[in-house]
Design an enzyme around this catalytic site. Structure first.
Site, mmCIF file in Angstrom:
data_model
loop_
_atom_site.group_PDB
_atom_site.id
_atom_site.type_symbol
_atom_site.label_atom_id
_atom_site.label_comp_id
_atom_site.label_asym_id
_atom_site.label_seq_id
_atom_site.Cartn_x
_atom_site.Cartn_y
_atom_site.Cartn_z
ATOM 1 N N CYS A 29 0.863 -1.178 0.000
ATOM 2 C CA CYS A 29 0.000 0.000 0.000
ATOM 3 C C CYS A 29 0.900 1.229 0.000
ATOM 4 C CB CYS A 29 -0.880 -0.020 1.252
ATOM 5 S SG CYS A 29 -2.022 1.352 1.376
ATOM 6 N N HIS A 72 -10.061 18.654 -3.667
ATOM 7 C CA HIS A 72 -9.764 18.747 -2.237
ATOM 8 C C HIS A 72 -10.451 17.642 -1.437
ATOM 9 C CE1 HIS A 72 -8.274 22.635 -3.584
ATOM 10 N NE2 HIS A 72 -7.437 22.523 -2.566
ATOM 11 N N GLU A 150 -1.349 13.108 -13.611
ATOM 12 C CA GLU A 150 -0.940 13.259 -12.209
ATOM 13 C C GLU A 150 0.122 14.341 -12.066
ATOM 14 O OE1 GLU A 150 -1.483 8.825 -10.341
ATOM 15 O OE2 GLU A 150 0.497 9.397 -11.044
#
Length: 165
Positions: A29, A72, A150
């Protein structure tokens, strides 16, 4: 005689969103981190009676609305079998093996995807945009595509082919 196919592209400042996420991969992860994502929308289709494929304003409106829902927020993959979720009235707890996070519910969006990769974020965004355009009665399209970046130099593309109306 074949019909000419046109491609439109929309990329604007308001088509970005800042969000935090982590992905699970290769049995691990990632750490929680964020990106200032940029979105580019592409459509292909045929000219309608009014001689355009789809109004740029309609594309910008829907894409901006979708980006705002992600802005956000902490992006969480609701369909990831490796992540367990529990929540109360105000918080969501996210667990992956020994790691766990607690977030305010208002700052999270659970997405119907398996991981919050750029590829699956592009796929999610594309599906949302396609649904909205279909709901608006847009029937000139052949393809709806979305690029999600990204950062500079790394982006993913997903598209949905539309059957001819």
């Amino acid at each position: 005689m074949s019909q000419r196919i046109y491609r439109l592209q929309v990329t604007k400042d308001q088509l970005g969103f800042a969000a935090a996420h982590f992905i699970t991969m290769r049995g691990k992860c990632e750490r929680l981190h964020g990106h200032n994502y940029r979105v580019t929308v592409e459509v292909e289709g045929f000219l309608g009676e009014d001689k355009y494929v789809v109004d740029f304003g309609v594309l910008k409106k829907h894409a901006t609305e979708i980006a705002r829902t992600l802005d956000h927020r902490v992006l969480l993959a609701a369909e990831n079998a490796k992540i367990a979720y529990s929540q109360d009235e105000q918080h969501i707890t996210v667990c992956y093996e020994e790691k766990y996070y607690v977030f305010p519910l208002a700052e999270v969006i659970l997405l119907p995807i398996e991981n919050t990769t750029a590829e699956l974020l592009a796929s999610y965004f594309c599906a949302e945009l396609s649904e909205r355009l279909h709901h608006d009665g847009v029937n000139t399209l052949k393809m709806v595509g979305v690029w999600v970046s990204e950062g500079p130099g790394q982006q993913a593309f997903a598209n949905i082919e539309w059957p001819q109306a």
